[in-house]
Design a protein around this motif. Sequence first.
Motif, PDB file in Angstrom:
ATOM      1  N   LYS A 209     -64.192 -58.279 -26.559  1.00 55.97           N
ATOM      2  CA  LYS A 209     -64.728 -59.117 -25.497  1.00 55.97           C
ATOM      3  C   LYS A 209     -64.781 -58.397 -24.163  1.00 55.97           C
ATOM      4  N   GLU A 210     -63.798 -57.519 -23.935  1.00 56.90           N
ATOM      5  CA  GLU A 210     -63.697 -56.844 -22.633  1.00 56.90           C
ATOM      6  C   GLU A 210     -64.846 -55.878 -22.360  1.00 56.90           C
ATOM      7  N   ILE A 211     -65.557 -55.413 -23.415  1.00 59.96           N
ATOM      8  CA  ILE A 211     -66.603 -54.417 -23.186  1.00 59.96           C
ATOM      9  C   ILE A 211     -67.996 -54.941 -23.505  1.00 59.96           C
ATOM     10  N   ILE A 212     -68.150 -56.241 -23.740  1.00 59.62           N
ATOM     11  CA  ILE A 212     -69.492 -56.803 -23.936  1.00 59.62           C
ATOM     12  C   ILE A 212     -70.253 -56.679 -22.614  1.00 59.62           C
ATOM     13  N   PRO A 213     -71.456 -56.096 -22.627  1.00 62.40           N
ATOM     14  CA  PRO A 213     -72.200 -55.849 -21.383  1.00 62.40           C
ATOM     15  C   PRO A 213     -72.484 -57.121 -20.596  1.00 62.40           C
ATOM     16  N   ASP A 214     -72.596 -56.951 -19.297  1.00 63.18           N
ATOM     17  CA  ASP A 214     -72.815 -58.090 -18.411  1.00 63.18           C
ATOM     18  C   ASP A 214     -74.151 -58.780 -18.678  1.00 63.18           C
ATOM     19  N   PHE A 215     -75.194 -58.026 -19.059  1.00 67.21           N
ATOM     20  CA  PHE A 215     -76.493 -58.667 -19.282  1.00 67.21           C
ATOM     21  C   PHE A 215     -76.497 -59.516 -20.558  1.00 67.21           C
ATOM     22  N   LEU A 216     -75.399 -59.442 -21.343  1.00 61.22           N
ATOM     23  CA  LEU A 216     -75.229 -60.308 -22.505  1.00 61.22           C
ATOM     24  C   LEU A 216     -74.145 -61.353 -22.251  1.00 61.22           C
ATOM     25  N   SER A 217     -73.972 -61.663 -20.973  1.00 61.21           N
ATOM     26  CA  SER A 217     -72.973 -62.650 -20.527  1.00 61.21           C
ATOM     27  C   SER A 217     -71.554 -62.164 -20.764  1.00 61.21           C
ATOM     28  N   GLY A 218     -71.367 -60.847 -20.788  1.00 60.21           N
ATOM     29  CA  GLY A 218     -70.045 -60.276 -20.959  1.00 60.21           C
ATOM     30  C   GLY A 218     -69.373 -59.984 -19.637  1.00 60.21           C
ATOM     31  N   GLU A 219     -68.193 -59.384 -19.721  1.00 52.94           N
ATOM     32  CA  GLU A 219     -67.392 -59.117 -18.527  1.00 52.94           C
ATOM     33  C   GLU A 219     -67.489 -57.667 -18.064  1.00 52.94           C
ATOM     34  N   CYS A 220     -68.126 -56.805 -18.840  1.00 51.64           N
ATOM     35  CA  CYS A 220     -68.135 -55.375 -18.536  1.00 51.64           C
ATOM     36  C   CYS A 220     -69.450 -54.968 -17.871  1.00 51.64           C
ATOM     37  N   MET A 221     -69.326 -54.271 -16.758  1.00 50.36           N
ATOM     38  CA  MET A 221     -70.508 -53.780 -16.077  1.00 50.36           C
ATOM     39  C   MET A 221     -71.105 -52.626 -16.883  1.00 50.36           C
ATOM     40  N   CYS A 222     -72.357 -52.773 -17.300  1.00 49.49           N
ATOM     41  CA  CYS A 222     -73.021 -51.757 -18.119  1.00 49.49           C
ATOM     42  C   CYS A 222     -73.904 -50.890 -17.226  1.00 49.49           C
ATOM     43  N   GLU A 223     -73.742 -49.586 -17.322  1.00 49.74           N
ATOM     44  CA  GLU A 223     -74.473 -48.654 -16.467  1.00 49.74           C
ATOM     45  C   GLU A 223     -75.788 -48.183 -17.083  1.00 49.74           C
ATOM     46  N   VAL A 224     -76.205 -48.814 -18.154  1.00 49.00           N
ATOM     47  CA  VAL A 224     -77.481 -48.453 -18.775  1.00 49.00           C
ATOM     48  C   VAL A 224     -78.623 -48.841 -17.833  1.00 49.00           C
ATOM     49  N   PRO A 225     -79.578 -47.947 -17.589  1.00 47.83           N
ATOM     50  CA  PRO A 225     -80.710 -48.285 -16.702  1.00 47.83           C
ATOM     51  C   PRO A 225     -81.438 -49.534 -17.184  1.00 47.83           C
ATOM     52  N   GLU A 226     -81.981 -50.289 -16.230  1.00 50.23           N
ATOM     53  CA  GLU A 226     -82.647 -51.540 -16.572  1.00 50.23           C
ATOM     54  C   GLU A 226     -84.081 -51.347 -17.027  1.00 50.23           C
ATOM     55  N   GLY A 227     -84.579 -50.122 -16.981  1.00 52.14           N
ATOM     56  CA  GLY A 227     -85.937 -49.866 -17.457  1.00 52.14           C
ATOM     57  C   GLY A 227     -86.974 -50.268 -16.442  1.00 52.14           C
ATOM     58  N   GLY A 228     -87.956 -51.044 -16.850  1.00 46.73           N
ATOM     59  CA  GLY A 228     -89.040 -51.449 -15.963  1.00 46.73           C
ATOM     60  C   GLY A 228     -90.281 -50.604 -16.185  1.00 46.73           C
ATOM     61  N   LEU A 229     -91.334 -50.958 -15.451  1.00 47.88           N
ATOM     62  CA  LEU A 229     -92.618 -50.276 -15.604  1.00 47.88           C
ATOM     63  C   LEU A 229     -92.589 -48.895 -14.963  1.00 47.88           C
ATOM     64  N   VAL A 230     -93.073 -47.915 -15.694  1.00 45.98           N
ATOM     65  CA  VAL A 230     -93.191 -46.564 -15.150  1.00 45.98           C
ATOM     66  C   VAL A 230     -94.421 -46.525 -14.242  1.00 45.98           C
ATOM     67  N   PRO A 231     -94.283 -46.114 -12.985  1.00 45.07           N
ATOM     68  CA  PRO A 231     -95.448 -46.060 -12.090  1.00 45.07           C
ATOM     69  C   PRO A 231     -96.542 -45.160 -12.652  1.00 45.07           C
ATOM     70  N   LYS A 232     -97.773 -45.598 -12.509  1.00 46.36           N
ATOM     71  CA  LYS A 232     -98.881 -44.806 -13.045  1.00 46.36           C
ATOM     72  C   LYS A 232     -99.063 -43.499 -12.292  1.00 46.36           C
ATOM     73  N   SER A 233     -98.499 -43.415 -11.105  1.00 43.48           N
ATOM     74  CA  SER A 233     -98.568 -42.155 -10.364  1.00 43.48           C
ATOM     75  C   SER A 233     -97.812 -41.044 -11.079  1.00 43.48           C
ATOM     76  N   LEU A 234     -96.927 -41.423 -12.032  1.00 43.14           N
ATOM     77  CA  LEU A 234     -96.157 -40.426 -12.775  1.00 43.14           C
ATOM     78  C   LEU A 234     -96.849 -40.016 -14.070  1.00 43.14           C
ATOM     79  N   TYR A 235     -97.959 -40.681 -14.411  1.00 36.84           N
ATOM     80  CA  TYR A 235     -98.683 -40.321 -15.629  1.00 36.84           C
ATOM     81  C   TYR A 235     -99.237 -38.910 -15.490  1.00 36.84           C
ATOM     82  N   ARG A 236     -99.263 -38.198 -16.611  1.00 31.58           N
ATOM     83  CA  ARG A 236     -99.782 -36.826 -16.602  1.00 31.58           C
ATOM     84  C   ARG A 236    -100.862 -36.659 -17.661  1.00 31.58           C
TER      85      ARG A 236
END
Length: 707
Positions: free
Chosen positions: A468-495
């Motif tokens: 229980k102590e390490i269930i990530p916060d985004f799953l209603s847990g108590e542990c702060m998870c440092e995994v990036p939240e993702g999101g849309l990659v700006p099209k300015s970075l497309y190659r």
Amino acid sequence: MYNPDHEGRKEAYERRFPTCPLIPMFVHSDTVNEFKSDDGAIHVIERRCKLDIDAPRLLKKIAGVDYVYFVQKNSLNCRERTLHIEAHNETFSNRVIINEYCCYTVHPDNEDWTCFEQSASLDIKSFFGFESTVEKIAMKQYTSNIKKGKEIIEYYLHQLAEEGITFVPRWTPPVSCSLKKASSSSKHPVSAALSIPDSPPKEGLNNEILTSNSSSELVVGTPDDKLDADYIKRYLGDLTPLQESCLIRLRQWLQETHKGKIPKDEHILRFLRARDFNIDKAREIMCQSLTWRKQHQVDYILDTWNPPQVLQDYYAGGWHHHDKDGRPLYVLRLGQMDTKGLVRALGEEALLRYVLSINEEGLRRCEENTKVFGRPISSWTCLVDLEGLNMRHLWRPGVKALLRIIEVVEANYPETLGRLLILRAPRVFPVLWTLVSPFIDDNTRKKFLIYAGNDYQGPGGLLDYIDKEIIPDFLSGECMCEVPEGGLVPKSLYRTAEELENEDLKLWTETIYQSASVFKGAPHEILIQIVDASSVITWDFDVCKGDIVFNIYHSKRSPQPPKKDSVGAHSITSAVGNNVQLIDKVWQLGRDYSMVESPLICKEGESVQGSHVTRWPGFYILQWKFHSMPACATTSLPRVDDVLASLQVSSHKCKVMYYTEVIGSEDFRGSMTSLESSHSGFSQLSAATTSSNQSHSSSLISRWRFC
């Protein structure tokens, strides 16, 4: 008339290499290993054969291959007058196992007659849901080859006769060998199908084939072949005596034949477990993996490769403590990840390399946790959160890249996934699972636990596997998870495809996307030849700069190829993309070619997916044309939007990245990866369906724009 003896038939057989016109599917062969004994009695040759299997186009597209490769070993023993032929598939060997054995021997009652025996085995573990189809194709090809066997031999016998070769002498030992015949025959019995006498090992795909005594050593173990009991308990886990013996034999074989770094016992054990402790099968896939690791320097990836910043910011995955069994825990927020943006910004190569670095880090963490917990830990747990997953994640090139990554990981990191927890699976998940599951080994699929909605919070859910102590916060847990939240990659970075191609990443040799420049007065055009009417042309492109008009034309005759040496006339090549014009200046619309779809105006930043069902065979031209801003009808003064737009395209140049594919119409609607999956509410998506009265064909076009 040539009346051949046994030697003549063997000579005729060798004529079918490196390729045979009587076997259309046999494209080519390369010699990878060859051995000849000093006295000329033994000749062993190993070839890698390229075959064009007669299979449905859709099946080849899903599998991602146009050709399959087989390895064939021919062992000729002139002393015993035998020819043994062994063949097995190299392509998809972790999914389909094909073994074929042939033997040419002298008839016991007439030494001028040849006896021929042939047998084969087929073991289909999984093949993208087409197991029964593959079985039928294999049986059809095998039966066809048997029927043609005699015809092919007779063809080459006739060829020998035409060349004046009517007699092939039997092998006779050299004088020096004859003097030693009595002593050597008693000490070194020869069996070309199993070993090569007194020969050093040769390098190649199957080193064991060309090693004199390795086969017998792998079959029979000595009473001393035992590991220390404490070592087994501490690092390997419970092993039966048979499993322990298999590990020792395989490790011993590696030490004797493999040049380079020998895998640790834990890793060897993974390959054995993946093949249910079948030594031959485990050895085969491990040799392929070791060659792959050496070729791509995978052993040094953690020390020499730094992930691009785009991955660090937008790849929503990372390591997060461990589960209740001590396995390292990897968290992946797939529903929050912009897979299309990552592929466009990085290419498949960088994405694959990042996944490999994750697996290498997983192996390292398993070793660390083994030391920390004092018990063997050889696999990790993966937690996949699908919150946010929708039809956009089924974008065809992205799914194709995902399946290829799974294929590489399955082949080189077997038995590393201890458990996969899939949480908050939405209703679209079964579609993705239908696509992905055939690529996953049966043993691996048994480790999947899938939870819809909030079911993971109930009995039998996440708490059974993670503290229980390490269930990530985004799953209603108590542990702060440092995994990036993702999101849309700006099209300015497309190659562009060219920019990605120039990078020093060569795990794959092909790219999904092409890039092109579009100039005012110089559209970019590509040619697609359609043989079968009612084929489906599909496309997916991004307008990276400027506004363009997309057109599709049909012509009964092929346009002249562009002149590469005439920059101003037909073709322009630049650092940012190609520009090719195919429609000749003298061609007239309606006479030489016709428009089969209404023009589609695409704005800068838009992504467009679509399809066109063709009515006629012939030549179809896809065209991206510069779009000029129309003059304002009510006033001579330009609008603010028009001024801003003209500033953006002041160079009269646009840029697009595109991907096209042709599939059969009967497969299009049934294909879960078809472009119909582009209907999505992921962003501001608008769909428009048009049909051309000229071609009476159906079309599907969808596009979206990121804010």
